[in-house]
Scaffold this active site. Sequence first.
Site, PDB file in Angstrom:
ATOM      1  N   ASP A  10       0.876  -1.178   0.000  1.00  0.00           N
ATOM      2  CA  ASP A  10       0.000   0.000   0.000  1.00  0.00           C
ATOM      3  C   ASP A  10       0.907   1.221   0.000  1.00  0.00           C
ATOM      4  O   ASP A  10       2.114   1.108   0.229  1.00  0.00           O
ATOM      5  CB  ASP A  10      -0.876  -0.013   1.271  1.00  0.00           C
ATOM      6  CG  ASP A  10      -1.752   1.219   1.407  1.00  0.00           C
ATOM      7  OD1 ASP A  10      -2.327   1.664   0.401  1.00  0.00           O
ATOM      8  OD2 ASP A  10      -1.860   1.763   2.526  1.00  0.00           O
ATOM      9  N   SER A  11       0.313   2.380  -0.195  1.00  0.00           N
ATOM     10  CA  SER A  11       1.080   3.623  -0.100  1.00  0.00           C
ATOM     11  C   SER A  11       1.577   3.845   1.333  1.00  0.00           C
ATOM     12  O   SER A  11       2.531   4.572   1.543  1.00  0.00           O
ATOM     13  CB  SER A  11       0.196   4.799  -0.497  1.00  0.00           C
ATOM     14  OG  SER A  11      -0.954   4.829   0.322  1.00  0.00           O
ATOM     15  N   CYS A  74      -4.272  -1.288  -2.050  1.00  0.00           N
ATOM     16  CA  CYS A  74      -4.455   0.160  -2.164  1.00  0.00           C
ATOM     17  C   CYS A  74      -5.291   0.399  -3.416  1.00  0.00           C
ATOM     18  O   CYS A  74      -4.952  -0.111  -4.491  1.00  0.00           O
ATOM     19  CB  CYS A  74      -3.080   0.821  -2.306  1.00  0.00           C
ATOM     20  SG  CYS A  74      -3.127   2.576  -2.681  1.00  0.00           S
ATOM     21  N   GLU A 155      -5.036   8.846   9.311  1.00  0.00           N
ATOM     22  CA  GLU A 155      -3.648   8.589   9.735  1.00  0.00           C
ATOM     23  C   GLU A 155      -3.277   9.438  10.942  1.00  0.00           C
ATOM     24  O   GLU A 155      -2.443   9.043  11.754  1.00  0.00           O
ATOM     25  CB  GLU A 155      -2.670   8.872   8.594  1.00  0.00           C
ATOM     26  CG  GLU A 155      -2.813   7.885   7.489  1.00  0.00           C
ATOM     27  CD  GLU A 155      -1.516   7.253   7.021  1.00  0.00           C
ATOM     28  OE1 GLU A 155      -0.445   7.644   7.500  1.00  0.00           O
ATOM     29  OE2 GLU A 155      -1.607   6.360   6.172  1.00  0.00           O
ATOM     30  N   CYS A 187     -11.044   3.109  -0.634  1.00  0.00           N
ATOM     31  CA  CYS A 187      -9.711   3.471  -0.156  1.00  0.00           C
ATOM     32  C   CYS A 187      -9.484   2.610   1.076  1.00  0.00           C
ATOM     33  O   CYS A 187     -10.384   2.479   1.917  1.00  0.00           O
ATOM     34  CB  CYS A 187      -9.664   4.951   0.204  1.00  0.00           C
ATOM     35  SG  CYS A 187      -8.141   5.434   1.049  1.00  0.00           S
ATOM     36  N   HIS A 189      -7.897   2.992   3.665  1.00  0.00           N
ATOM     37  CA  HIS A 189      -7.911   3.653   4.980  1.00  0.00           C
ATOM     38  C   HIS A 189      -9.322   3.687   5.576  1.00  0.00           C
ATOM     39  O   HIS A 189      -9.484   3.735   6.791  1.00  0.00           O
ATOM     40  CB  HIS A 189      -7.468   5.109   4.842  1.00  0.00           C
ATOM     41  CG  HIS A 189      -5.994   5.301   4.769  1.00  0.00           C
ATOM     42  ND1 HIS A 189      -5.252   4.831   3.734  1.00  0.00           N
ATOM     43  CD2 HIS A 189      -5.136   5.911   5.621  1.00  0.00           C
ATOM     44  CE1 HIS A 189      -3.982   5.168   3.934  1.00  0.00           C
ATOM     45  NE2 HIS A 189      -3.893   5.816   5.075  1.00  0.00           N
TER      46      HIS A 189
HETATM   47  N1  DGL Z   1      -4.690   3.546   0.851  1.00  0.00           N
HETATM   48  C1  DGL Z   1      -4.800   4.367  -0.341  1.00  0.00           C
HETATM   49  C2  DGL Z   1      -5.969   3.852  -1.209  1.00  0.00           C
HETATM   50  O1  DGL Z   1      -6.534   2.799  -0.957  1.00  0.00           O
HETATM   51  C3  DGL Z   1      -5.033   5.830  -0.065  1.00  0.00           C
HETATM   52  C4  DGL Z   1      -3.968   6.606   0.614  1.00  0.00           C
HETATM   53  C5  DGL Z   1      -3.128   7.445  -0.300  1.00  0.00           C
HETATM   54  O2  DGL Z   1      -3.598   8.456  -0.851  1.00  0.00           O
HETATM   55  O3  DGL Z   1      -1.979   7.077  -0.445  1.00  0.00           O
HETATM   56  O4  DGL Z   1      -6.325   4.512  -2.164  1.00  0.00           O
END
Ligand code: DGL
Length: 270
Positions: A10-11, A74, A155, A187, A189
């Site tokens: 993931d990012s 992600c 976050e 997303c 998150h």
């Molecule tokens: N976890 C990322 C997603 O699912 C979003 C976070 C980011 O912008 O890096 O899109």
Amino acid sequence: MNTNRIGIFDSGIGGLTVASAIRRVLPEESFVYFGDTAHLPYGDKSRALIQGYALRITEFLLHEMHCKAIVIACNTASAAAYEALRDRYRGTVPVINVIDPMVERVIADENIHHVGIIATRTTVASGVYQEKFTRRKPDLKFSALATPLLASMIEEGFYNSNVSHAVLEQYLTDKRLSGIDALVLACTHYPLIKKEITGFLGPHVQVLDSAEVVAAKLRGILEKEKLKTPEKKHEDLFYVSDLTESFAQSTAIFFPDKVTLRKSSLWEQA
Ligand code: DGL
């Protein structure tokens, strides 16, 4: 049978919501998690840049960690880089994204006539959900809303608070989302604020996150490809490309167990 680890990336640390579901659904499997915290957020970066990051991380997971499958945990990276990775590694390892299992889940649900998604700017701008929904189920009404504040808000630990209530109210009352039967949290998150979103939208709107459907999809693929391990052979590993105290602290928000984050030198070698 293959006892190697599964590679998940993931990012940042939002993909730990997917890793956590994978651990629940496939407790005998081991994984390596890679959070590209040096380049977070992906959500406002170009497709080309995200493809470059995703490719390099995947090479690390395959060549140095010898992973037997790759999960792009992600949505932004799935939207920008899934096809490039799938084509490059076709016939070598399965690559799983977080978008297709959710699309399958939604189109199979006869109660959903109008689906909304909330996601990062890059995911919404990619049009990938719309394209897949329209192709598979042309009469499904679709609405998308970019909600760029949410990932960083989570976050920073702002959820179930006045701050998150105000931000969610602003986003969820957007008229593009009026009349939806289901809202996809597009997303990784966002599962952290699923309860708040459900409370806000009320019982007539299903709120769907991809963690469980992705874990189930991975199980199906491992079974089909005969890649499942009969018992857990390795410890799970967690790498990040930048390690700060704040990442270490917010890891606890996303993952139930105590996790030791290791700093990867991937970009230092570049
Ligand atoms: N976890 C990322 C997603 O699912 C979003 C976070 C980011 O912008 O890096 O899109």
